[in-house]
Design a protein around this motif. Structure first.
Motif, PDB file in Angstrom:
ATOM      1  N   VAL A  40      -2.441 -11.579   3.781  1.00  0.00           N
ATOM      2  CA  VAL A  40      -1.231 -10.965   3.575  1.00  0.00           C
ATOM      3  C   VAL A  40      -1.373  -9.293   4.337  1.00  0.00           C
ATOM      4  CG1 VAL A  40       0.305  -9.865   1.764  1.00  0.00           C
ATOM      5  CG2 VAL A  40      -0.535 -11.965   1.397  1.00  0.00           C
ATOM      6  N   ARG A  41      -0.189  -9.158   5.003  1.00  0.00           N
ATOM      7  CA  ARG A  41      -0.302  -7.501   5.530  1.00  0.00           C
ATOM      8  C   ARG A  41       0.584  -6.839   4.568  1.00  0.00           C
ATOM      9  NH1 ARG A  41      -2.814  -5.983   9.948  1.00  0.00           N
ATOM     10  NH2 ARG A  41      -2.014  -3.987  11.192  1.00  0.00           N
ATOM     11  N   PRO A  42      -0.124  -5.764   4.084  1.00  0.00           N
ATOM     12  CA  PRO A  42       0.616  -4.963   3.203  1.00  0.00           C
ATOM     13  C   PRO A  42       1.621  -4.209   3.807  1.00  0.00           C
ATOM     14  CG  PRO A  42      -1.657  -4.069   3.379  1.00  0.00           C
ATOM     15  CD  PRO A  42      -1.485  -5.513   4.248  1.00  0.00           C
ATOM     16  N   GLU A  43       2.968  -4.048   3.026  1.00  0.00           N
ATOM     17  CA  GLU A  43       3.881  -3.179   3.199  1.00  0.00           C
ATOM     18  C   GLU A  43       3.648  -1.800   3.149  1.00  0.00           C
ATOM     19  OE1 GLU A  43       8.547  -2.367   2.107  1.00  0.00           O
ATOM     20  OE2 GLU A  43       7.470  -4.127   1.225  1.00  0.00           O
ATOM     21  N   ALA A  44       4.094  -0.961   3.762  1.00  0.00           N
ATOM     22  CA  ALA A  44       3.687   0.621   3.487  1.00  0.00           C
ATOM     23  C   ALA A  44       4.919   0.936   2.756  1.00  0.00           C
ATOM     24  CB  ALA A  44       3.836   1.270   4.594  1.00  0.00           C
ATOM     25  N   SER A  45       4.721   1.923   1.625  1.00  0.00           N
ATOM     26  CA  SER A  45       5.660   2.345   0.538  1.00  0.00           C
ATOM     27  C   SER A  45       5.294   3.795   0.313  1.00  0.00           C
ATOM     28  CB  SER A  45       5.542   1.212  -0.454  1.00  0.00           C
ATOM     29  OG  SER A  45       6.362   1.693  -1.534  1.00  0.00           O
ATOM     30  N   PRO A  76      -6.154  12.246   6.561  1.00  0.00           N
ATOM     31  CA  PRO A  76      -5.320  11.062   5.920  1.00  0.00           C
ATOM     32  C   PRO A  76      -5.712  10.358   4.659  1.00  0.00           C
ATOM     33  CG  PRO A  76      -5.929  11.138   8.206  1.00  0.00           C
ATOM     34  CD  PRO A  76      -6.775  12.115   7.560  1.00  0.00           C
ATOM     35  N   VAL A  77      -4.691  10.057   4.020  1.00  0.00           N
ATOM     36  CA  VAL A  77      -4.932   9.253   2.499  1.00  0.00           C
ATOM     37  C   VAL A  77      -4.097   8.175   2.548  1.00  0.00           C
ATOM     38  CG1 VAL A  77      -5.031   9.505   0.075  1.00  0.00           C
ATOM     39  CG2 VAL A  77      -5.848  11.409   1.411  1.00  0.00           C
ATOM     40  N   VAL A  78      -4.670   6.886   2.107  1.00  0.00           N
ATOM     41  CA  VAL A  78      -3.867   5.758   1.895  1.00  0.00           C
ATOM     42  C   VAL A  78      -4.350   5.150   0.365  1.00  0.00           C
ATOM     43  CG1 VAL A  78      -3.424   3.430   2.342  1.00  0.00           C
ATOM     44  CG2 VAL A  78      -3.180   5.016   4.116  1.00  0.00           C
ATOM     45  N   GLU A  79      -3.332   4.724  -0.347  1.00  0.00           N
ATOM     46  CA  GLU A  79      -3.760   4.136  -1.647  1.00  0.00           C
ATOM     47  C   GLU A  79      -3.202   2.491  -1.602  1.00  0.00           C
ATOM     48  OE1 GLU A  79      -1.462   5.879  -5.137  1.00  0.00           O
ATOM     49  OE2 GLU A  79      -0.905   7.325  -3.800  1.00  0.00           O
ATOM     50  N   MET A 102       0.868  -1.096   0.042  1.00  0.00           N
ATOM     51  CA  MET A 102      -0.064  -0.123  -0.025  1.00  0.00           C
ATOM     52  C   MET A 102       1.093   1.249  -0.037  1.00  0.00           C
ATOM     53  SD  MET A 102      -1.328   0.055   4.151  1.00  0.00           S
ATOM     54  CE  MET A 102      -0.268   0.627   5.414  1.00  0.00           C
ATOM     55  N   LYS A 103       0.248   2.337  -0.275  1.00  0.00           N
ATOM     56  CA  LYS A 103       1.105   3.517  -0.405  1.00  0.00           C
ATOM     57  C   LYS A 103       0.610   4.488   0.672  1.00  0.00           C
ATOM     58  CE  LYS A 103       3.126   2.442  -4.566  1.00  0.00           C
ATOM     59  NZ  LYS A 103       4.461   2.293  -4.756  1.00  0.00           N
ATOM     60  N   ILE A 104       1.479   4.969   1.281  1.00  0.00           N
ATOM     61  CA  ILE A 104       1.206   5.917   2.565  1.00  0.00           C
ATOM     62  C   ILE A 104       1.663   7.365   2.163  1.00  0.00           C
ATOM     63  CG2 ILE A 104       1.005   4.276   4.137  1.00  0.00           C
ATOM     64  CD1 ILE A 104       3.736   5.203   5.370  1.00  0.00           C
ATOM     65  N   GLY A 105       2.454   7.524   0.995  1.00  0.00           N
ATOM     66  CA  GLY A 105       2.783   8.605   0.642  1.00  0.00           C
ATOM     67  C   GLY A 105       3.522   8.605  -0.933  1.00  0.00           C
ATOM     68  N   ARG A 106       3.769   9.653  -1.490  1.00  0.00           N
ATOM     69  CA  ARG A 106       4.371   9.674  -2.654  1.00  0.00           C
ATOM     70  C   ARG A 106       5.345  11.041  -2.740  1.00  0.00           C
ATOM     71  NH1 ARG A 106       2.580   6.225  -6.964  1.00  0.00           N
ATOM     72  NH2 ARG A 106       0.645   5.452  -6.385  1.00  0.00           N
ATOM     73  N   ARG A 107       6.499  10.896  -3.728  1.00  0.00           N
ATOM     74  CA  ARG A 107       7.150  11.995  -3.835  1.00  0.00           C
ATOM     75  C   ARG A 107       6.512  13.019  -4.765  1.00  0.00           C
ATOM     76  NH1 ARG A 107      13.079  10.269  -5.541  1.00  0.00           N
ATOM     77  NH2 ARG A 107      11.940   8.904  -7.371  1.00  0.00           N
ATOM     78  N   GLY A 108       6.939  14.301  -4.592  1.00  0.00           N
ATOM     79  CA  GLY A 108       6.632  15.306  -5.385  1.00  0.00           C
ATOM     80  C   GLY A 108       6.971  15.352  -6.531  1.00  0.00           C
ATOM     81  N   SER A 109       6.674  16.018  -7.760  1.00  0.00           N
ATOM     82  CA  SER A 109       7.223  16.197  -8.984  1.00  0.00           C
ATOM     83  C   SER A 109       7.122  17.798  -9.555  1.00  0.00           C
ATOM     84  CB  SER A 109       6.284  15.204 -10.074  1.00  0.00           C
ATOM     85  OG  SER A 109       6.907  15.507 -11.176  1.00  0.00           O
TER      86      SER A 109
END
Length: 379
Positions: free
Chosen positions: A319-324, A340-343, A180-187
């Motif tokens: 399965v327990r998702p890894e935070a990425s 709060p947002v998670v993908e 799962m995604k708990i953040g993203r880099r900016g661009s």
């Protein structure tokens, strides 16, 4: 299982509605009646019709559907626009087919499949359990000017503010549930231009070669180390993606030279800060720089929402998702300003590829996962 709660049927109908970015019309028609029949208040609107700049991608259709008025407010978000299919598909990209347990079609993974799943999941939850919003745009794959940001303005006017948002982007890597995604880099994208004076190479004193200045600028930028990464993000990086002179003659010093750069940065920086830093370097050597921030970095630190997502995924898949925080940008970069947002979504192996496909079993399991998220949020 009725049609309204069958993600396979709904995903098939969404894929069949051609919606190359920016999306309007038929693909939204495919979901509006069923949402209204299930008690959702549905608002659809077009944004960008009067935008004179075609680079901004208008006009774009957006949809906000909300049901419930009490309890916690949980929102799903996603996009119905898709990238062009390209040539070489085994079957028509917009004529979905199930072969060998896989549903084929453009958008099956990114991300009509997930939208079908979260709509189906919402239908399975009692209307009085809590408040559910569906935030759906037709412009994530494009300029993203008239999509989710326009939806957020509409939500502010309507006093519609979720307490947590799940974006259904395809985050899983090897199997459904692993990431799962708990953040993203900016661009931030940047364009550097250096002007000189055209002349004959045999008389350099009568000309001013802009290429040398551009090379100096790029070398100084290449030497920058923005950071060494953080606990959740990899190091920020600046990459030169194009150099252009447009000089067809071997004996002419050109009058201008330009370069394009792209920077992906973590939450130690802002896009404007990085563009300003590089602009100072360009101007020091006689150049100019234009910067466009397509999204700032965001991070939802591990907490209630990420735990809720992990628990729901584990309850269905084991399965327990890894935070990425890896990968490109998504509309979560805008929605993170609200709450709060998670993908979390399907396996991303075939997104944007020829013969994009999703396992039918994964659509069924993802629907169960999204239903489990709602039940946990409203418990």
């Amino acid at each position: 299982m009725t049609q309204s709660t069958d993600p396979i049927d709904l995903a098939t109908r969404l894929i069949a509605a051609k919606s190359v970015t920016p999306a309007t019309g038929a693909v939204f028609d495919a979901i509006t009646p069923m949402l209204e029949a299930a008690g959702f208040a549905v608002t659809r609107f077009i944004d960008g019709s009067d935008d004179p700049d075609p680079e901004n991608g208008g006009p774009v259709e957006n949809l906000l559907a909300t049901r419930g008025s009490g309890g916690r407010h949980f929102a799903f978000a996603g996009h119905l626009d898709v990238v062009p299919p390209g040539e070489g598909w085994e079957s028509d990209a917009f004529a979905p087919e199930i072969r060998g347990g896989l549903l084929y079609g453009r958008g099956a993974v990114d991300m009509k499949g997930a939208i079908a799943c979260f709509i189906a999941a919402a239908m399975r939850v009692p209307a009085d359990a809590g408040t559910i919003s569906l935030i759906i745009t037709g412009d994530e794959e494009g300029a993203a000017i008239h999509g989710t940001r326009a939806l957020m303005r509409h939500m502010a006017d309507a006093s519609c503010t979720p307490e947590m948002i799940l974006v259904g982007e395809p985050t899983s890597v090897n199997r459904l549930g692993d990431t799962m995604k708990i953040g993203r880099r900016g661009s931030v994208n940047m364009w550097i231009r250096v002007d000189g004076t055209q002349g004959h190479v045999a008389y350099p004193h009568l000309a001013d070669n802009p290429i040398a200045k551009l090379v100096t600028i790029l070398n100084e930028i290449a030497a920058i180390e923005l950071d060494q990464g953080t606990d959740w993000f990899q190091p920020s990086n600046i990459e030169t993606t194009d150099i252009a002179v447009g000089n067809p003659a071997h004996n002419v010093i050109p009058k201008s030279a330009s370069a394009r750069l792209s920077c992906r940065f973590n939450d130690l920086h802002t896009g404007t800060e990085i563009a300003d830093r590089l602009r100072a370097i360009a101007e020091k050597h006689g150049g100019t720089l234009k910067g466009v921030v397509s999204g700032e970095a965001f991070l939802t630190p591990p907490g209630e929402l990420s735990n809720l997502v992990q628990d729901a995924v584990e309850s269905v898949t084991g399965v327990r998702p890894e935070a990425s925080t890896s990968g490109g940008t998504s509309d979560a970069r805008f929605l993170s300003a609200l709450c709060p947002v998670v993908e979390f979504g399907l396996i991303n192996a075939t997104m944007h590829k020829l013969d994009e496909a999703v396992a039918v079993a994964d659509l069924e399991n993802l629907t169960d996962i999204y239903e489990a998220m709602l039940n946990r949020a409203f418990a």
